[in-house]
Each structure stands twice: as structure tokens, then as C-alpha cells.
Design an enzyme around this catalytic site. Sequence first.
Site, mmCIF file in Angstrom:
data_model
loop_
_atom_site.group_PDB
_atom_site.id
_atom_site.type_symbol
_atom_site.label_atom_id
_atom_site.label_comp_id
_atom_site.label_asym_id
_atom_site.label_seq_id
_atom_site.Cartn_x
_atom_site.Cartn_y
_atom_site.Cartn_z
ATOM 1 N N ASN A 9 -9.647 51.292 63.961
ATOM 2 C CA ASN A 9 -8.866 50.244 63.282
ATOM 3 C C ASN A 9 -8.855 50.555 61.787
ATOM 4 O OD1 ASN A 9 -7.696 47.929 62.313
ATOM 5 N ND2 ASN A 9 -9.466 46.600 62.716
ATOM 6 N N LYS A 11 -7.169 49.161 59.495
ATOM 7 C CA LYS A 11 -6.899 47.972 58.644
ATOM 8 C C LYS A 11 -5.814 48.314 57.616
ATOM 9 C CE LYS A 11 -11.570 46.646 59.699
ATOM 10 N NZ LYS A 11 -12.704 45.816 59.435
ATOM 11 N N HIS A 91 -8.039 39.816 65.731
ATOM 12 C CA HIS A 91 -9.121 40.321 64.884
ATOM 13 C C HIS A 91 -9.623 39.193 63.987
ATOM 14 C CE1 HIS A 91 -11.413 42.666 62.034
ATOM 15 N NE2 HIS A 91 -11.382 43.648 62.903
ATOM 16 N N GLU A 93 -10.533 39.125 61.042
ATOM 17 C CA GLU A 93 -9.970 39.073 59.674
ATOM 18 C C GLU A 93 -8.663 38.290 59.668
ATOM 19 O OE1 GLU A 93 -10.126 43.283 58.963
ATOM 20 O OE2 GLU A 93 -12.308 43.173 58.771
ATOM 21 N N GLU A 167 -16.825 41.381 68.953
ATOM 22 C CA GLU A 167 -17.143 41.718 67.565
ATOM 23 C C GLU A 167 -17.745 40.497 66.868
ATOM 24 O OE1 GLU A 167 -14.597 45.030 65.889
ATOM 25 O OE2 GLU A 167 -13.311 43.276 65.842
ATOM 26 N N GLY A 173 -18.014 45.066 58.981
ATOM 27 C CA GLY A 173 -17.939 45.532 57.594
ATOM 28 C C GLY A 173 -19.149 45.187 56.749
ATOM 29 N N SER A 210 -19.697 47.340 62.318
ATOM 30 C CA SER A 210 -20.578 48.295 61.633
ATOM 31 C C SER A 210 -21.048 49.433 62.532
ATOM 32 C CB SER A 210 -21.770 47.564 60.997
ATOM 33 O OG SER A 210 -21.309 46.676 59.999
#
Length: 250
Positions: A9, A11, A91, A93, A167, A173, A210
Site C-alpha cells: 500500500n 498510500k 483503510h 486512514e 490492522e 505507521g 508496521s
Amino acid sequence: MNKKLIIANWKMNPIMRNEAIKLARQSDFSNIVIAPPFLFLSDISKVLKKACLGAQDVFWENPPTGGGAYTGEISPSMLKSFRVEYVIIGHSERRCSLNESDELINKKVLACLKNGLKVILCIGEDWSKRKMGLIHAKKFVENQLLKDIAGLKENDLKVGKLIIAYEPVWAIGTGKSDNPKEIREMTSFIKDILYSKFKTRNIKVLYGGSVNSKNIKSFLSVGEIDGALVGGVSLKPNEFKKVIKFSQTR
Ligand code: PGA
């Protein structure tokens, strides 16, 4: 042998088209899905020989003859015309920064499956739930998953059509990955929910958060975990190659 699947991914990276093409060439291995920003899909679709192409989002309407008045959005048919096979949906985010709700995510999941795209559905709890214990996290994840896949029928799920990426939000991250024992427990829990709903054990559940070349082994050695969704490290070709190498020897 159950092949492990790795999703890259990217991003909102990289900035330049030539960097994106270079990175795609360096990541082009089988059982890898590369999900670049929309802008680079066209170029990258021409470069990949082994890896599959993924998108990072999609819109839920798919006007068959075009003409969709949805400014800024990209439909399933548009993605397919660039040889996109997979779409990342939900996701964290997007859930956090853009307030994407489970109802909206569910519309995207249904639209993808109806239009022949494979779904990588991201689910996971934030730290406020997890710090209360895995049992609270499980409750949250179950609720999120059931809302996101509402309306899906057994027949919609030909092998490989739906992939779940577990996740935990606090692991994304941050450099603080979850521990393999708890991921295994969560993965089995998710697989049991899917089994009771669809009577199949063929839905892959991946881990994301991560992941790097040092910890990938600890996740992929766990039989239940079918692969990984990799963010930051998928932009570092040398390190990403080590992740890929390990995933392909499983
Ligand atoms: P990360 O991102 O590997 O940088 O934690 C994971 C993700 O995109 O979900």
C-alpha cells in the site's frame, strides 16, 4: 501449500511518475499486489509482469455507460479498464481522516464484488479498545466486520474475492507491531465469524501494521495468517524485497 499474499500500500507516494514506475519494477513478483495512487495506475499496469495491480479506493456507483455525476470519484469499471484486480477498502486512514463509515464502506465492498473486483477489506480496533483487552478489541472488530460485509451472500464469494486485512489502528505507521500470538487469536476469531456466515474457510486474513523485514517472519510463520499488508516498507525496495523473499519461501 497456502501461498502468502503481500499487499504493497503506497498510500500518497511517491510524488513523481518516474519514481513510481521504478518502484513498481523493483516490486514486481508473484503473489504481490501493488496499490499505487490512482494517478500511476495506467503507467504501472504496463510495467507489471508478475505482480497484480490494486487500487487504494473506489466509488460505489458504477454507471454502466459512464455519465456519473460524481466529481472526483473513480468507478469500478474505470479501475478494471486499467487492469486493476484488487481494491483496498476501509483503510483506517480513510475511516479516520475522511470519516468513512461502515455503511459507506459496505457500499464499496458490494460494488466491487458486483463488478468483478477483489476486495481487501481493512478492519481493526484503535488503542482505546485494545488497551481494555483483546476481548474488547474482538467485540469491536466483529461489529465492524459484520457491518462492512452486510448483504454479502455465499455465492458472491468465489475463492479469493474477499480478503480481510486485520490492522490494529495503533500499529499502523507507528513502528509498534502487534504480537503474533494475539494476531493469531484475532485471525482465528475473524475466520470463525466468516465461516459461520459463509460456510467457507477460503477467505484469506492478512495482518497489517508496521510490518518490516525483521518482523515478517514472526507473522508469516503463524499458519492462520495468510499474508501481510505493508505500508511504509513497500516504498523501500531493498527492505521490501526481503519481505517478499520471506513470504515466498513459506
Ligand atoms: P505501515 O502501514 O506498514 O506503514 O504500518 C500499514 C498500512 O498501510 O495499513
